[in-house]
Write a protein that holds these residues in place. Sequence first.
Motif, PDB file in Angstrom:
ATOM      1  N   PRO A   1       5.995 -13.783  -0.034  1.00 22.63           N
ATOM      2  CA  PRO A   1       7.108 -14.785  -0.535  1.00 22.63           C
ATOM      3  C   PRO A   1       6.750 -16.050   0.230  1.00 22.63           C
ATOM      4  O   PRO A   1       6.311 -16.278   1.159  1.00 22.63           O
ATOM      5  CB  PRO A   1       8.533 -14.188  -0.237  1.00 22.63           C
ATOM      6  CG  PRO A   1       8.100 -13.521   1.202  1.00 22.63           C
ATOM      7  CD  PRO A   1       6.641 -12.877   0.907  1.00 22.63           C
TER       8      PRO A   1
ATOM      9  N   GLU B   1       7.925 -14.962  -5.951  1.00 23.65           N
ATOM     10  CA  GLU B   1       9.243 -14.768  -6.215  1.00 23.65           C
ATOM     11  C   GLU B   1       9.862 -13.831  -7.120  1.00 23.65           C
ATOM     12  O   GLU B   1      10.990 -13.392  -6.766  1.00 23.65           O
ATOM     13  CB  GLU B   1       9.681 -16.081  -6.410  1.00 23.65           C
ATOM     14  CG  GLU B   1       9.411 -17.226  -5.566  1.00 23.65           C
ATOM     15  CD  GLU B   1       9.905 -18.684  -5.552  1.00 23.65           C
ATOM     16  OE1 GLU B   1      10.041 -19.009  -6.962  1.00 23.65           O
ATOM     17  OE2 GLU B   1      10.438 -19.426  -4.771  1.00 23.65           O
ATOM     18  N   THR B   2       9.150 -13.205  -7.914  1.00 22.74           N
ATOM     19  CA  THR B   2       9.420 -12.284  -8.888  1.00 22.74           C
ATOM     20  C   THR B   2       8.499 -11.131  -9.170  1.00 22.74           C
ATOM     21  O   THR B   2       7.380 -11.201  -8.723  1.00 22.74           O
ATOM     22  CB  THR B   2       9.573 -13.014 -10.335  1.00 22.74           C
ATOM     23  OG1 THR B   2       8.484 -13.223 -10.823  1.00 22.74           O
ATOM     24  CG2 THR B   2      10.580 -14.113 -10.055  1.00 22.74           C
TER      25      THR B   2
ATOM     26  N   GLN C   1       5.832 -12.098 -11.290  1.00 24.11           N
ATOM     27  CA  GLN C   1       4.658 -12.852 -10.712  1.00 24.11           C
ATOM     28  C   GLN C   1       3.844 -11.762  -9.975  1.00 24.11           C
ATOM     29  O   GLN C   1       2.638 -11.639  -9.969  1.00 24.11           O
ATOM     30  CB  GLN C   1       5.287 -13.816  -9.769  1.00 24.11           C
ATOM     31  CG  GLN C   1       5.955 -14.873 -10.446  1.00 24.11           C
ATOM     32  CD  GLN C   1       6.447 -15.976  -9.357  1.00 24.11           C
ATOM     33  OE1 GLN C   1       6.733 -15.485  -8.197  1.00 24.11           O
ATOM     34  NE2 GLN C   1       6.890 -16.957  -9.876  1.00 24.11           N
TER      35      GLN C   1
ATOM     36  N   TYR D   1       4.615  -8.293  -0.256  1.00 28.55           N
ATOM     37  CA  TYR D   1       5.854  -8.484  -0.764  1.00 28.55           C
ATOM     38  C   TYR D   1       7.202  -8.207  -0.279  1.00 28.55           C
ATOM     39  O   TYR D   1       7.209  -7.188   0.910  1.00 28.55           O
ATOM     40  CB  TYR D   1       5.796  -7.688  -2.169  1.00 28.55           C
ATOM     41  CG  TYR D   1       6.383  -6.316  -2.033  1.00 28.55           C
ATOM     42  CD1 TYR D   1       7.804  -5.871  -2.342  1.00 28.55           C
ATOM     43  CD2 TYR D   1       5.440  -5.400  -1.880  1.00 28.55           C
ATOM     44  CE1 TYR D   1       8.183  -4.571  -2.133  1.00 28.55           C
ATOM     45  CE2 TYR D   1       5.934  -3.924  -1.547  1.00 28.55           C
ATOM     46  CZ  TYR D   1       7.426  -3.725  -2.132  1.00 28.55           C
ATOM     47  OH  TYR D   1       8.028  -2.493  -1.994  1.00 28.55           O
TER      48      TYR D   1
ATOM     49  N   ASP E   1      10.861  -7.117  -0.985  1.00 29.08           N
ATOM     50  CA  ASP E   1      12.136  -6.978  -1.728  1.00 29.08           C
ATOM     51  C   ASP E   1      13.281  -7.790  -1.556  1.00 29.08           C
ATOM     52  O   ASP E   1      14.015  -8.044  -2.437  1.00 29.08           O
ATOM     53  CB  ASP E   1      12.652  -5.625  -1.691  1.00 29.08           C
ATOM     54  CG  ASP E   1      12.997  -5.102  -0.280  1.00 29.08           C
ATOM     55  OD1 ASP E   1      11.895  -5.025   0.488  1.00 29.08           O
ATOM     56  OD2 ASP E   1      14.074  -4.620  -0.206  1.00 29.08           O
TER      57      ASP E   1
ATOM     58  N   LEU F   1      13.426 -10.883  -0.834  1.00 27.36           N
ATOM     59  CA  LEU F   1      13.274 -12.202  -1.280  1.00 27.36           C
ATOM     60  C   LEU F   1      12.860 -12.389  -2.583  1.00 27.36           C
ATOM     61  O   LEU F   1      12.684 -13.468  -3.311  1.00 27.36           O
ATOM     62  CB  LEU F   1      12.202 -12.959  -0.312  1.00 27.36           C
ATOM     63  CG  LEU F   1      12.654 -12.931   1.125  1.00 27.36           C
ATOM     64  CD1 LEU F   1      11.554 -13.834   1.948  1.00 27.36           C
ATOM     65  CD2 LEU F   1      13.832 -14.019   1.355  1.00 27.36           C
ATOM     66  N   LEU F   2      12.664 -11.255  -3.413  1.00 28.87           N
ATOM     67  CA  LEU F   2      12.226 -11.188  -4.809  1.00 28.87           C
ATOM     68  C   LEU F   2      13.623 -11.558  -5.405  1.00 28.87           C
ATOM     69  O   LEU F   2      14.752 -11.183  -5.134  1.00 28.87           O
ATOM     70  CB  LEU F   2      11.837  -9.968  -5.345  1.00 28.87           C
ATOM     71  CG  LEU F   2      10.270  -9.540  -4.786  1.00 28.87           C
ATOM     72  CD1 LEU F   2      10.081  -8.075  -5.023  1.00 28.87           C
ATOM     73  CD2 LEU F   2       9.284 -10.387  -5.282  1.00 28.87           C
ATOM     74  N   ALA F   3      13.416 -12.177  -6.873  1.00 34.83           N
ATOM     75  CA  ALA F   3      14.617 -12.475  -7.469  1.00 34.83           C
ATOM     76  C   ALA F   3      15.567 -11.153  -7.881  1.00 34.83           C
ATOM     77  O   ALA F   3      16.669 -11.197  -7.919  1.00 34.83           O
ATOM     78  CB  ALA F   3      14.252 -13.492  -8.712  1.00 34.83           C
ATOM     79  N   GLU F   4      14.656  -9.977  -8.200  1.00 34.19           N
ATOM     80  CA  GLU F   4      15.192  -8.958  -8.531  1.00 34.19           C
ATOM     81  C   GLU F   4      16.028  -8.204  -7.580  1.00 34.19           C
ATOM     82  O   GLU F   4      16.692  -7.291  -7.706  1.00 34.19           O
ATOM     83  CB  GLU F   4      14.147  -7.782  -9.220  1.00 34.19           C
ATOM     84  CG  GLU F   4      13.719  -8.622 -10.487  1.00 34.19           C
ATOM     85  CD  GLU F   4      12.372  -9.463 -10.135  1.00 34.19           C
ATOM     86  OE1 GLU F   4      12.010 -10.097 -11.030  1.00 34.19           O
ATOM     87  OE2 GLU F   4      12.097  -9.725  -9.033  1.00 34.19           O
ATOM     88  N   ARG F   5      15.719  -8.481  -6.264  1.00 33.02           N
ATOM     89  CA  ARG F   5      16.336  -7.853  -5.137  1.00 33.02           C
ATOM     90  C   ARG F   5      16.055  -6.491  -5.083  1.00 33.02           C
ATOM     91  O   ARG F   5      16.905  -5.477  -4.683  1.00 33.02           O
ATOM     92  CB  ARG F   5      17.798  -8.151  -4.971  1.00 33.02           C
ATOM     93  CG  ARG F   5      18.246  -9.771  -4.748  1.00 33.02           C
ATOM     94  CD  ARG F   5      17.737 -10.027  -3.333  1.00 33.02           C
ATOM     95  NE  ARG F   5      18.222 -11.341  -2.865  1.00 33.02           N
ATOM     96  CZ  ARG F   5      17.746 -12.461  -3.279  1.00 33.02           C
ATOM     97  NH1 ARG F   5      16.502 -12.484  -3.999  1.00 33.02           N
ATOM     98  NH2 ARG F   5      18.021 -13.616  -2.920  1.00 33.02           N
TER      99      ARG F   5
END
Length: 223
Positions: free
Chosen positions: A104, A111-112, A115, A138, A140, A142-146
Motif C-alpha cells: 500500500p 488500496e483496494t 486492485q 498487502y 488489511d 490500509l485496504l479500503a475494505e479493512r
Amino acid sequence: MRRPVFLASLALLLLVLTTACSRRTIYLGAPILTVDADNRVAEALGIEGDRIGAVGNENEVRAWAGPAAQVIELEGGAIVPGFIDAHGHFPGDGVWAGVTDLNPPPIGDLETIDQLVARMRERAENTAAGEWVTGMGYDDTLLAERRHPTRHDLDRVATDRPVIARHVSGHLAVANTHALALIGIDRDSVAPEGGVIRREADGQPDGVLEETAMFAAFAKMPS
C-alpha cells in the motif's frame, strides 16, 4: 651510551606515532548527509583520529585540517551516519523479482481488494499454466475494505492454478481454493501448533492461514 640512544629512539617513535594518529583527513566530492537537527547536507567532512572534527563547506574544512591533511575524493558517492539496523531482511529484496507487489502507499499504490485481484490476475495471465501466482505486501488495515482478502477473492484471479497473497507482516497469507486443495487444507483440517486456519461460518477455510498454518503452502511453492 645505550640509554641515551634508546631514549632518543623512543622519543622519535612516539613523535611519529603521534603525528600519524593526529593527522587529519578530509573527505570531499560527495554529499555529506549529517541527519542533524537541521538535516544539513555538507560539502566536506574532516576526521582526526577516530573523531569527526569538522563538517561544512570545503573551504571551512580545509582551513580546519591544515595543509598537511590527507584528502580523499569520493567522486560522487555519499557519506551517511553509521546506522544500526536492528531488524532487517535486505536479502529478501530479491524476492520481489518473482512476486506481485501488493504494497500500500507510501511504499506502493494498492488500496483496494479489487486492485489486488486485478494486479494478480495480470501476473496470472503471464504465468505458465499450473504455476503458482504469488503476491506479497498487502496490508488489511490500509485496504479500503479493512479486511483480509479471502479464497473467494483470489478465486477471481484464477481457479485453475494456486494463488497466494502474503501479508506485509510476513506472518500470514491468503490462498485461493485451488491452493488450499493442493496443500490439503479443508473443513476437517486441524491447524498445526502455532498456526491458525481461519474459517467461514460453515467451517470451511476462508483462505487466511496464520503463522505455521501457511508453511504447508510454502512447502509446495517454488523456492
